[in-house]
Design a protein around this motif. Structure first.
Motif, PDB file in Angstrom:
ATOM      1  N   THR A 104      84.970-102.244  25.612  1.00 27.92           N
ATOM      2  CA  THR A 104      83.844-102.783  25.017  1.00 27.92           C
ATOM      3  C   THR A 104      84.064-104.313  24.696  1.00 27.92           C
ATOM      4  OG1 THR A 104      83.556-100.745  23.718  1.00 27.92           O
ATOM      5  CG2 THR A 104      82.285-102.750  23.036  1.00 27.92           C
ATOM      6  N   GLU A 105      85.176-104.762  24.432  1.00 23.70           N
ATOM      7  CA  GLU A 105      85.427-106.316  24.467  1.00 23.70           C
ATOM      8  C   GLU A 105      85.295-106.834  25.695  1.00 23.70           C
ATOM      9  OE1 GLU A 105      88.717-109.676  22.788  1.00 23.70           O
ATOM     10  OE2 GLU A 105      89.066-107.234  22.750  1.00 23.70           O
ATOM     11  N   ALA A 106      85.876-106.278  26.769  1.00 22.50           N
ATOM     12  CA  ALA A 106      85.696-106.637  28.155  1.00 22.50           C
ATOM     13  C   ALA A 106      84.252-107.004  28.647  1.00 22.50           C
ATOM     14  CB  ALA A 106      86.247-106.124  29.188  1.00 22.50           C
ATOM     15  N   GLN A 107      83.494-105.867  28.302  1.00 23.21           N
ATOM     16  CA  GLN A 107      82.002-105.833  28.443  1.00 23.21           C
ATOM     17  C   GLN A 107      81.220-107.013  27.722  1.00 23.21           C
ATOM     18  OE1 GLN A 107      79.385-102.427  27.114  1.00 23.21           O
ATOM     19  NE2 GLN A 107      78.148-102.905  28.639  1.00 23.21           N
ATOM     20  N   MET A 108      81.451-107.087  26.473  1.00 22.07           N
ATOM     21  CA  MET A 108      80.725-108.074  25.779  1.00 22.07           C
ATOM     22  C   MET A 108      81.066-109.323  26.033  1.00 22.07           C
ATOM     23  SD  MET A 108      78.939-105.917  23.726  1.00 22.07           S
ATOM     24  CE  MET A 108      78.217-106.808  22.295  1.00 22.07           C
ATOM     25  N   THR A 109      82.381-109.562  26.546  1.00 19.29           N
ATOM     26  CA  THR A 109      82.869-111.010  26.779  1.00 19.29           C
ATOM     27  C   THR A 109      82.288-111.789  28.146  1.00 19.29           C
ATOM     28  OG1 THR A 109      84.983-110.528  25.536  1.00 19.29           O
ATOM     29  CG2 THR A 109      84.736-112.420  27.114  1.00 19.29           C
ATOM     30  N   ALA A 163      89.095-108.600  18.801  1.00 16.62           N
ATOM     31  CA  ALA A 163      89.812-107.413  18.275  1.00 16.62           C
ATOM     32  C   ALA A 163      89.108-106.413  17.290  1.00 16.62           C
ATOM     33  CB  ALA A 163      91.175-107.948  17.570  1.00 16.62           C
ATOM     34  N   ASN A 164      87.818-106.521  17.387  1.00 14.75           N
ATOM     35  CA  ASN A 164      86.804-105.820  16.459  1.00 14.75           C
ATOM     36  C   ASN A 164      86.528-104.493  16.948  1.00 14.75           C
ATOM     37  OD1 ASN A 164      87.151-107.856  14.404  1.00 14.75           O
ATOM     38  ND2 ASN A 164      84.993-108.836  14.730  1.00 14.75           N
ATOM     39  N   TYR A 165      86.837-104.420  18.256  1.00 18.50           N
ATOM     40  CA  TYR A 165      86.341-103.119  19.159  1.00 18.50           C
ATOM     41  C   TYR A 165      87.219-102.899  20.167  1.00 18.50           C
ATOM     42  CZ  TYR A 165      83.670-107.245  20.685  1.00 18.50           C
ATOM     43  OH  TYR A 165      83.330-108.433  21.135  1.00 18.50           O
ATOM     44  N   ASP A 166      87.098-101.726  20.744  1.00 18.85           N
ATOM     45  CA  ASP A 166      88.068-101.417  21.869  1.00 18.85           C
ATOM     46  C   ASP A 166      87.975-102.399  23.150  1.00 18.85           C
ATOM     47  OD1 ASP A 166      86.250-100.330  23.939  1.00 18.85           O
ATOM     48  OD2 ASP A 166      85.686 -99.162  22.269  1.00 18.85           O
ATOM     49  N   SER A 167      89.159-102.334  23.588  1.00 21.39           N
ATOM     50  CA  SER A 167      89.428-103.353  24.895  1.00 21.39           C
ATOM     51  C   SER A 167      88.106-103.268  25.799  1.00 21.39           C
ATOM     52  CB  SER A 167      90.743-103.405  25.482  1.00 21.39           C
ATOM     53  OG  SER A 167      90.975-102.075  26.173  1.00 21.39           O
ATOM     54  N   GLN A 215      73.249-109.329  22.653  1.00 24.08           N
ATOM     55  CA  GLN A 215      72.730-108.667  21.279  1.00 24.08           C
ATOM     56  C   GLN A 215      72.424-107.364  21.677  1.00 24.08           C
ATOM     57  OE1 GLN A 215      69.322-110.895  19.665  1.00 24.08           O
ATOM     58  NE2 GLN A 215      69.754-109.794  17.806  1.00 24.08           N
ATOM     59  N   GLN A 216      71.709-107.031  22.651  1.00 20.92           N
ATOM     60  CA  GLN A 216      71.110-105.714  22.892  1.00 20.92           C
ATOM     61  C   GLN A 216      72.298-104.603  23.170  1.00 20.92           C
ATOM     62  OE1 GLN A 216      69.302-105.013  26.713  1.00 20.92           O
ATOM     63  NE2 GLN A 216      69.244-102.968  26.468  1.00 20.92           N
ATOM     64  N   LYS A 217      73.542-105.103  23.887  1.00 20.35           N
ATOM     65  CA  LYS A 217      74.717-104.473  23.938  1.00 20.35           C
ATOM     66  C   LYS A 217      75.442-104.337  22.806  1.00 20.35           C
ATOM     67  CE  LYS A 217      74.090-103.533  28.391  1.00 20.35           C
ATOM     68  NZ  LYS A 217      73.883-102.268  28.905  1.00 20.35           N
ATOM     69  N   LEU A 218      75.492-105.314  21.874  1.00 23.36           N
ATOM     70  CA  LEU A 218      76.019-105.176  20.549  1.00 23.36           C
ATOM     71  C   LEU A 218      75.374-104.188  19.730  1.00 23.36           C
ATOM     72  CD1 LEU A 218      77.880-106.512  18.297  1.00 23.36           C
ATOM     73  CD2 LEU A 218      76.162-108.361  18.071  1.00 23.36           C
ATOM     74  N   GLU A 266      82.165-119.470  19.604  1.00 21.80           N
ATOM     75  CA  GLU A 266      82.269-119.150  18.122  1.00 21.80           C
ATOM     76  C   GLU A 266      81.939-117.588  18.073  1.00 21.80           C
ATOM     77  OE1 GLU A 266      83.742-119.351  14.258  1.00 21.80           O
ATOM     78  OE2 GLU A 266      83.598-121.006  15.552  1.00 21.80           O
ATOM     79  N   VAL A 267      81.037-117.165  18.898  1.00 27.94           N
ATOM     80  CA  VAL A 267      80.555-115.652  18.724  1.00 27.94           C
ATOM     81  C   VAL A 267      81.887-114.878  19.340  1.00 27.94           C
ATOM     82  CG1 VAL A 267      79.350-113.738  19.548  1.00 27.94           C
ATOM     83  CG2 VAL A 267      78.346-116.092  18.924  1.00 27.94           C
ATOM     84  N   SER A 268      82.697-115.307  20.251  1.00 27.40           N
ATOM     85  CA  SER A 268      83.747-114.728  21.123  1.00 27.40           C
ATOM     86  C   SER A 268      84.902-114.553  20.213  1.00 27.40           C
ATOM     87  CB  SER A 268      83.935-115.435  22.458  1.00 27.40           C
ATOM     88  OG  SER A 268      85.109-114.918  23.123  1.00 27.40           O
ATOM     89  N   ILE A 269      85.125-115.723  19.576  1.00 30.79           N
ATOM     90  CA  ILE A 269      86.290-116.013  18.705  1.00 30.79           C
ATOM     91  C   ILE A 269      86.220-115.026  17.445  1.00 30.79           C
ATOM     92  CG2 ILE A 269      87.640-117.541  16.992  1.00 30.79           C
ATOM     93  CD1 ILE A 269      86.779-119.925  19.240  1.00 30.79           C
ATOM     94  N   THR A 270      84.880-115.076  16.862  1.00 25.07           N
ATOM     95  CA  THR A 270      84.792-114.128  15.767  1.00 25.07           C
ATOM     96  C   THR A 270      84.980-112.832  15.901  1.00 25.07           C
ATOM     97  OG1 THR A 270      83.047-115.682  15.132  1.00 25.07           O
ATOM     98  CG2 THR A 270      83.101-113.608  13.820  1.00 25.07           C
ATOM     99  N   GLY A 271      84.421-112.266  17.285  1.00 27.38           N
ATOM    100  CA  GLY A 271      84.351-110.873  17.597  1.00 27.38           C
ATOM    101  C   GLY A 271      85.705-110.361  18.177  1.00 27.38           C
TER     102      GLY A 271
END
Length: 117
Positions: free
Chosen positions: A50-55, A44-48, A82-85, A37-42
């Motif tokens: 950053t998204e790859a790192q967070m995922t 396209a909210n940031y550049d690719s 959370q820290q990276k966010l 749910e965290v992943s789905i919510t997030g």
């Protein structure tokens, strides 16, 4: 009068039994859904990049949840997420409003993981 007392006593004992019964514990699958749910919510909210790192952290948390005794590793991955966010929000890679939504979902996922036995 006597039947009223019995009904009251029965209702009270049922209520007490409901309150004292153990709460159903979360399963690793429940927590995987919460992490998803965290992943789905997030999305396209940031550049690719950053998204790859967070995922990466969310995927690692889900992988840990599939392993026996992976609770500690999953929690570590979620804490890193959370820290990276927070860092990405501070660097303005993620909008504050989007970050807050992600944090709400992340908190639910972390609560789920911490409730695992």
């Amino acid at each position: 009068m006597n039947s009223l007392s019995i009904k009251t006593l029965s209702a009270a004992s049922l209520a007490l039994a409901a309150l004292s019964s153990p709460v159903l514990a979360a399963t690793p699958e429940d927590c995987q859904r919460a992490v998803d749910e965290v992943s789905i919510t997030g999305r396209a909210n940031y550049d690719s990049a950053t998204e790859a790192q967070m995922t990466k952290y969310l995927n690692a948390a889900n992988t840990a949840l599939m392993q026996k005794g992976g609770k500690a590793q999953a929690m570590s991955e979620l804490n890193t997420y959370q820290q990276k966010l927070d860092e990405a929000t501070k660097a303005q890679k993620i909008k504050v409003g989007d970050s807050n939504i992600l944090k709400e979902k992340l908190d639910k996922a972390k609560q789920c993981v911490s409730s695992l036995k």
